[in-house]
Design a protein around this motif. Structure first.
Motif, short mmCIF file in Angstrom:
data_model
loop_
_atom_site.label_atom_id
_atom_site.label_comp_id
_atom_site.label_asym_id
_atom_site.label_seq_id
_atom_site.Cartn_x
_atom_site.Cartn_y
_atom_site.Cartn_z
N ILE A 51 101.68 30.64 -70.39
CA ILE A 51 101.14 30.27 -71.70
C ILE A 51 102.09 29.29 -72.35
O ILE A 51 103.32 29.46 -72.30
CB ILE A 51 100.92 31.52 -72.58
N ASN A 52 101.54 28.24 -72.97
CA ASN A 52 102.42 27.30 -73.65
C ASN A 52 102.48 27.61 -75.14
O ASN A 52 101.80 28.53 -75.64
CB ASN A 52 102.01 25.86 -73.38
N GLY A 54 101.26 26.19 -77.58
CA GLY A 54 100.00 25.99 -78.27
C GLY A 54 98.96 27.04 -77.96
O GLY A 54 97.87 27.04 -78.54
N GLY A 55 99.28 27.92 -77.02
CA GLY A 55 98.37 29.01 -76.68
C GLY A 55 97.51 28.77 -75.46
O GLY A 55 96.70 29.64 -75.10
N SER A 56 97.65 27.64 -74.80
CA SER A 56 96.88 27.41 -73.58
C SER A 56 97.43 28.28 -72.46
O SER A 56 98.64 28.42 -72.31
CB SER A 56 96.96 25.94 -73.17
N THR A 57 96.51 28.84 -71.69
CA THR A 57 96.89 29.80 -70.66
C THR A 57 96.39 29.41 -69.28
O THR A 57 95.44 28.62 -69.15
CB THR A 57 96.34 31.20 -70.99
N ASN A 58 97.04 29.95 -68.26
CA ASN A 58 96.54 29.84 -66.89
C ASN A 58 96.86 31.12 -66.17
O ASN A 58 97.82 31.82 -66.52
CB ASN A 58 97.15 28.63 -66.17
N LYS A 64 92.52 37.06 -62.84
CA LYS A 64 91.59 36.55 -63.86
C LYS A 64 90.57 37.62 -64.22
O LYS A 64 90.00 38.28 -63.35
CB LYS A 64 90.87 35.31 -63.35
N SER A 70 99.70 36.64 -73.75
CA SER A 70 99.74 36.19 -75.14
C SER A 70 101.20 36.05 -75.55
O SER A 70 102.11 36.51 -74.84
CB SER A 70 99.01 37.17 -76.05
#
Length: 119
Positions: A51-52, A54-58, A64, A70
């Motif tokens: 997670i970066n 900014g909240g983008s996740t992978n 999945k 978080s």
């Protein structure tokens, strides 16, 4: 000196849940990326989720829909909510963070926390 302190591992039955936490501290300016890796016996360490700031996740395909990453930027803490756990999820889980301090940005690792899922 930067430290990553993990908590929340343990033993759980298949289908159960666990929540891992990892708090970073020590002269931190910023943490662009935080994530969780795991290493099972006899296997290579693999990325579970990232997670970066900014909240983008992978996520790894294998988690999945079951795991959620978080972070709380104010606390420099990253979490991994793990649901519907399977025996294949058994591993040592490591927190990883890409951290900028007064020194150049680099990766830091937690000490690892054991997650064991029984069938």
């Amino acid at each position: 000196q930067v430290q990553l302190v993990e908590s929340g591992g343990g033993l759980v039955q298949a289908g159960g849940s666990l929540r891992l936490s990892c708090a970073a501290s020590g002269g931190i300016f910023s943490i662009p990326v935080m994530g969780w890796y795991r290493q099972a016996p006899g296997k290579q360490r693999e990325l579970v989720a990232g997670i970066n700031s900014g909240g983008s996740t992978n996520y790894a395909d294998s988690v999945k829909g079951r795991f959620t990453i978080s972070r709380d930027n104010a606390k420099n803490t990253v979490y991994l909510q793990m649901n519907s756990l399977e025996p294949e999820d058994t591993a040592v889980y490591y927190c990883n963070a890409n951290i900028l301090t007064i020194s150049p940005i680099r990766d830091y690792w937690g000490q690892g926390t054991q997650v064991t899922v029984s069938s």
